[in-house]
Design an enzyme around this catalytic site. Sequence first.
Site, PDB file in Angstrom:
ATOM      1  N   CYS A   1      -3.019  -0.349  15.736  1.00 42.25           N
ATOM      2  CA  CYS A   1      -2.361  -0.318  14.604  1.00 42.25           C
ATOM      3  C   CYS A   1      -2.946  -1.367  13.571  1.00 42.25           C
ATOM      4  O   CYS A   1      -2.905  -2.586  14.015  1.00 42.25           O
ATOM      5  CB  CYS A   1      -0.926  -0.157  14.166  1.00 42.25           C
TER       6      CYS A   1
ATOM      7  N   GLU B   1       0.902  -1.446  -0.077  1.00 42.78           N
ATOM      8  CA  GLU B   1       0.015   0.139   0.151  1.00 42.78           C
ATOM      9  C   GLU B   1       0.766   1.160   0.033  1.00 42.78           C
ATOM     10  O   GLU B   1       1.713   1.274   0.796  1.00 42.78           O
ATOM     11  CB  GLU B   1      -0.867  -0.151   1.300  1.00 42.78           C
TER      12      GLU B   1
ATOM     13  N   CYS C   1       1.692  -3.310  17.569  1.00 45.96           N
ATOM     14  CA  CYS C   1       0.818  -2.066  18.159  1.00 45.96           C
ATOM     15  C   CYS C   1      -0.473  -2.351  18.144  1.00 45.96           C
ATOM     16  O   CYS C   1      -1.031  -2.488  17.241  1.00 45.96           O
ATOM     17  CB  CYS C   1       1.369  -0.716  17.719  1.00 45.96           C
TER      18      CYS C   1
ATOM     19  N   CYS D   1       3.599  -6.288   9.571  1.00 46.74           N
ATOM     20  CA  CYS D   1       4.470  -5.739  10.580  1.00 46.74           C
ATOM     21  C   CYS D   1       4.551  -6.499  11.644  1.00 46.74           C
ATOM     22  O   CYS D   1       3.623  -7.071  12.324  1.00 46.74           O
ATOM     23  CB  CYS D   1       4.233  -4.259  10.800  1.00 46.74           C
TER      24      CYS D   1
ATOM     25  N   CYS E   1       3.363   5.676  12.099  1.00 42.12           N
ATOM     26  CA  CYS E   1       4.112   4.854  11.549  1.00 42.12           C
ATOM     27  C   CYS E   1       3.155   3.624  11.293  1.00 42.12           C
ATOM     28  O   CYS E   1       2.435   2.946  11.986  1.00 42.12           O
ATOM     29  CB  CYS E   1       5.300   4.151  12.458  1.00 42.12           C
TER      30      CYS E   1
ATOM     31  N   CYS F   1       3.583   8.311   0.954  1.00 44.65           N
ATOM     32  CA  CYS F   1       3.725   7.444   2.316  1.00 44.65           C
ATOM     33  C   CYS F   1       4.091   6.004   1.441  1.00 44.65           C
ATOM     34  O   CYS F   1       2.982   5.523   1.069  1.00 44.65           O
ATOM     35  CB  CYS F   1       2.569   7.647   3.149  1.00 44.65           C
TER      36      CYS F   1
HETATM   37  S1  SF4 Z   1       2.363   1.305  14.233  1.00 46.76           S
HETATM   38 FE1  SF4 Z   1       4.208   1.035  12.953  1.00 46.76          FE
HETATM   39  S2  SF4 Z   1       5.493  -0.424  14.133  1.00 46.76           S
HETATM   40 FE2  SF4 Z   1       3.380  -0.474  15.191  1.00 46.76          FE
HETATM   41  S3  SF4 Z   1       2.507  -2.258  14.270  1.00 46.76           S
HETATM   42 FE3  SF4 Z   1       1.822  -0.566  12.958  1.00 46.76          FE
HETATM   43  S4  SF4 Z   1       3.418  -0.346  11.562  1.00 46.76           S
HETATM   44 FE4  SF4 Z   1       3.978  -1.817  12.962  1.00 46.76          FE
END
Ligand code: SF4
Length: 348
Positions: free
Chosen positions: A117, A90, A114, A110, A332, A103
Site C-alpha cells: 500500500c 486525497e 500494509c 496510515c 482500504c 472515496c
Molecule cells: S491498506 Fe489501508 S490499512 Fe493498510 S496501510 Fe494502506 S491505508 Fe493503511
Amino acid sequence: MKILGHTSKSYADYISKKLGKGAEHARLLYREWFQEGTHVGKDPHFKNAPALLKEIIDLTDFSALPFVKQGDEEKTEKYLLKTADGLEVEMVCLPMPAGYTLCVSSQVGCRMGCAFCETGKMGLLRSLTTEEIVSQVYQAKHALGLNVHNIVFMGMGEPLDNYESVMGAVKILTDVHAFALGPSRVSISTSGLVDKIYRLIEDADPAINLAVSINSPNNAVRNRLMPVNREYDMATLKKAMEAYCAHPRRRIFAEYVMISGRTDGLEAADELALYLQGLRVTVNLIPYNPQSKDRFAPPSAEDVDAFAERMRAHGYLTFVRRARGKQIMAACGQLGNTKLRRQLSSLK
Ligand code: SF4
C-alpha cells in the site's frame, strides 16, 4: 464553531445555549449550508429575524478545506485538499450511473504498514478531524457540484484507527438536515482492527457497509502483507466478522488484493472460500496496481478470471474491481502518490 464538524442537533444545541434562543433557526441555516452551500437565511422564517440570523452567523465558522492547485499529472478524478496545518488530503470522485461515489480519507498517511500500500509507506502523520473528513464531501458537493451518491472510507488511512472522528462524520453524512445519505450508502473499510469491529457492532447502523481487507487466506502470507495480522490473527478476525454478521441486515465486503505469485493462485481461492465459510459476504477482487519501484507484480487477466470463477463455484458473490482499481487501487487506503509522499516525508 466549525459547522462542518457538527450534526444539526449539536449545532442547534450550541446556538441555543449561546444565545438562549434560535435552535430552530440554527437548524434551518444548517440545512441551507449543507444542502445548498449558502448561509444567507433563505428560509422564509428568517424574513423577520435578520438580527438573529446575524448572531447565528457570527457564532459559526463556515470554512471548508480548500483545494490544492492541481498539476497536469493530476487531471484525474483525484483531488487534494489542504488542512490548516499544511497537510494534503486525497479524495477520489468516481462517476457511477446513479451519481458519484466519493472515496474519502480518514487520516494523513496510515500506521498499519500494509506491504502493498502506498499510503502505508508514508506512516501516519495524523488523523483527520470530523470536520476535515466532512469537508471532503462538502467540497465535492458544493465546490465541484457533484451529485454525491455513495461515500466509501477507502482513501488514505485506516478508518477504524480514527474511530471517533469517522463515526462523527458518518452521523453528519446521514443527518437528514445535512447530506441525508441513507446508511446503506456509506461504507467503512478496515484492515482488520478487531476491537473496533466489536465497537461498530454496538454503535453503527446495521445498514452501513463494512469492508474488510482480507488479502490473503492464511496467517503466514497475511502476516507478511499486513502487520495488523500479528496483533489480530485470522481466527480472531473471523470471530469478529461472525459477530458482525449475527445481525441479519449486516453483510461484509471481503476485499482481496490479488498479487502475482503471492495471492492469486487457485489454491488461495480454495483457502479463501474455506475461511469465509459461514459469513454473509460479498467478495471484491482487486488486481494489484503496481506503483513506482514496487516489489509486487499485478496478476494476469487470466489468473484474475480463474480466481473469480473459482470463488463463484464455491458459491460466493464475487466481483472484480478492474477499471476502478487501475485508477485508485481501490482497497482500504492505497491512494497516495509519490509526489504526495515526498511532501509528507519532508513534513515529518
Ligand atoms: S491498506 Fe489501508 S490499512 Fe493498510 S496501510 Fe494502506 S491505508 Fe493503511
